[in-house]
Motif scaffolding. Sequence first.
Motif, mmCIF file in Angstrom:
data_model
loop_
_atom_site.group_PDB
_atom_site.id
_atom_site.type_symbol
_atom_site.label_atom_id
_atom_site.label_comp_id
_atom_site.label_asym_id
_atom_site.label_seq_id
_atom_site.Cartn_x
_atom_site.Cartn_y
_atom_site.Cartn_z
ATOM 1 N N LEU A 1 54.866 71.713 65.358
ATOM 2 C CA LEU A 1 55.440 72.629 64.355
ATOM 3 C C LEU A 1 55.253 74.094 64.758
ATOM 4 C CD1 LEU A 1 54.395 71.011 60.940
ATOM 5 C CD2 LEU A 1 56.478 70.649 62.268
ATOM 6 N N ASN A 2 54.638 74.291 65.928
ATOM 7 C CA ASN A 2 54.353 75.645 66.412
ATOM 8 C C ASN A 2 53.552 76.463 65.400
ATOM 9 O OD1 ASN A 2 54.326 77.803 68.169
ATOM 10 N ND2 ASN A 2 56.270 78.614 67.401
ATOM 11 N N GLU A 3 52.449 75.884 64.929
ATOM 12 C CA GLU A 3 51.573 76.588 63.992
ATOM 13 C C GLU A 3 50.169 76.683 64.580
ATOM 14 O OE1 GLU A 3 53.675 76.175 59.701
ATOM 15 O OE2 GLU A 3 51.980 74.833 60.043
ATOM 16 N N PHE A 4 49.728 77.913 64.781
ATOM 17 C CA PHE A 4 48.403 78.156 65.359
ATOM 18 C C PHE A 4 47.564 78.895 64.317
ATOM 19 C CE2 PHE A 4 46.211 78.277 69.572
ATOM 20 C CZ PHE A 4 45.004 78.775 69.098
ATOM 21 N N PHE A 5 46.559 78.201 63.783
ATOM 22 C CA PHE A 5 45.651 78.797 62.795
ATOM 23 C C PHE A 5 44.372 79.219 63.513
ATOM 24 C CE2 PHE A 5 48.318 75.856 60.430
ATOM 25 C CZ PHE A 5 48.582 76.523 59.247
ATOM 26 N N PHE A 6 43.866 80.383 63.115
ATOM 27 C CA PHE A 6 42.640 80.878 63.756
ATOM 28 C C PHE A 6 41.817 81.651 62.736
ATOM 29 C CE2 PHE A 6 40.401 84.466 65.702
ATOM 30 C CZ PHE A 6 39.532 83.767 66.545
ATOM 31 N N ALA A 7 40.508 81.551 62.855
ATOM 32 C CA ALA A 7 39.628 82.394 62.022
ATOM 33 C C ALA A 7 38.384 82.754 62.799
ATOM 34 C CB ALA A 7 39.237 81.667 60.738
ATOM 35 N N GLU A 8 37.901 83.947 62.492
ATOM 36 C CA GLU A 8 36.626 84.393 63.045
ATOM 37 C C GLU A 8 35.794 84.866 61.867
ATOM 38 O OE1 GLU A 8 37.051 87.334 66.094
ATOM 39 O OE2 GLU A 8 34.873 87.596 66.271
ATOM 40 N N LYS A 9 34.517 84.499 61.856
ATOM 41 C CA LYS A 9 33.636 84.860 60.736
ATOM 42 C C LYS A 9 33.712 86.365 60.434
ATOM 43 C CE LYS A 9 30.443 83.916 57.745
ATOM 44 N NZ LYS A 9 30.845 83.108 56.605
ATOM 45 N N GLY A 10 34.069 86.680 59.209
ATOM 46 C CA GLY A 10 34.108 88.082 58.776
ATOM 47 C C GLY A 10 35.394 88.812 59.132
ATOM 48 N N ALA A 11 36.319 88.149 59.823
ATOM 49 C CA ALA A 11 37.525 88.855 60.282
ATOM 50 C C ALA A 11 38.815 88.271 59.698
ATOM 51 C CB ALA A 11 37.582 88.841 61.805
ATOM 52 N N GLY A 12 38.704 87.350 58.732
ATOM 53 C CA GLY A 12 39.897 86.789 58.109
ATOM 54 C C GLY A 12 40.485 85.624 58.902
ATOM 55 N N ALA A 13 41.562 85.093 58.349
ATOM 56 C CA ALA A 13 42.212 83.929 58.969
ATOM 57 C C ALA A 13 43.684 84.232 59.201
ATOM 58 C CB ALA A 13 42.070 82.721 58.060
ATOM 59 N N THR A 14 44.229 83.652 60.260
ATOM 60 C CA THR A 14 45.636 83.912 60.589
ATOM 61 C C THR A 14 46.395 82.617 60.875
ATOM 62 O OG1 THR A 14 45.001 84.205 62.904
ATOM 63 C CG2 THR A 14 45.219 86.215 61.580
ATOM 64 N N LEU A 15 47.704 82.697 60.647
ATOM 65 C CA LEU A 15 48.646 81.666 61.098
ATOM 66 C C LEU A 15 49.635 82.392 61.999
ATOM 67 C CD1 LEU A 15 50.425 79.145 61.256
ATOM 68 C CD2 LEU A 15 51.202 79.617 58.927
ATOM 69 N N ASN A 16 49.694 81.976 63.250
ATOM 70 C CA ASN A 16 50.534 82.655 64.246
ATOM 71 C C ASN A 16 50.349 84.177 64.180
ATOM 72 O OD1 ASN A 16 51.383 80.134 64.966
ATOM 73 N ND2 ASN A 16 53.353 80.264 63.912
ATOM 74 N N GLU A 17 49.081 84.564 64.110
ATOM 75 C CA GLU A 17 48.642 85.977 64.140
ATOM 76 C C GLU A 17 48.947 86.771 62.876
ATOM 77 O OE1 GLU A 17 49.870 87.625 67.898
ATOM 78 O OE2 GLU A 17 48.593 86.225 68.971
#
Length: 257
Positions: free
Chosen positions: A117-133
């Motif tokens: 589905l071309n979905e890249f989720f990422f999170a870093e502690k204290g820096a929020g969460a993103t989906l495809n940036e």
Amino acid sequence: MLKSTLLKAAQAGGGVLKSYFQGEFKISSKSSINDLVTEADLASEKAIIALIKEAFPDHFILSEEVGEIRMDSEYKWFIDPIDGTVNFANGIPICCVSIGVEKAGKMLMGAVYNPVLNEFFFAEKGAGATLNEKQIHVSSKAEVSNACLVTGFPYSYLDSPNGPLVVFERLIRKGIPVRRLGSAAIDLCWVASGRFDGFYEHNLQAWDSAAGSLIVEEAGGRVSDFEGDEYSPNKRQVLATNGKIHDEMIRWIKGTN
Ligand code: IPD
Ligand code: CA
Ligand code: CA
């Protein structure tokens, strides 16, 4: 370096997943007939671990198919080379790579990548969460009665008083929509991005929930066990919500609502 290795590893695993998706591959059963491992799980795991080991040869790794690569390190990687293997094996595009990293027992970063589905989720502690940036946030629904929930079922049914089928029946008998997608990591990310208001599952492994739990928290949600106590990848029960319906969800799961 840690972040770039995590991103590269998730992309490499995702590349493998996509290259096998809807193609031909060997499938074998593990603990039960539907607890599967495919050639693609093993190839994804190999690619992910090679990248991590190259950058951080002294880090501890826990990965679903190979188990523990024990090292005396405060860094620990939790890898699910394909989460949603049954979906993957059936050509259903709800499957992903999930990788979480903790430092000294606290989740630091997580990546969940669904290359189909071309979905890249990422999170870093204290820096929020993103989906495809792009920054993501949990939903704002305040009551379970109008929430849309998701859950999962273990491969072998847990016969306990508030087990998976009992809680599921309790909710759907009241007309509350509860979906079952078949990938805990994606369920968590879809709570993080506000598609679902809550997710619960009774018997998860560390590699299923490590990355997704941080992604939910960094998107403004709450993650705990069924008592409301702090999440840990070592706990089997996981409840993740937008925060607003969390306490009410605990009552629904316990049957005290
Ligand atoms: C499974 C999926 C599923 C969940 C199971 C997990 P796998 O992982 O996350 O949604 O209900 O408990 O084992 O076997 O596809 O990696
Ligand atoms: Ca899994
Ligand atoms: Ca898996």
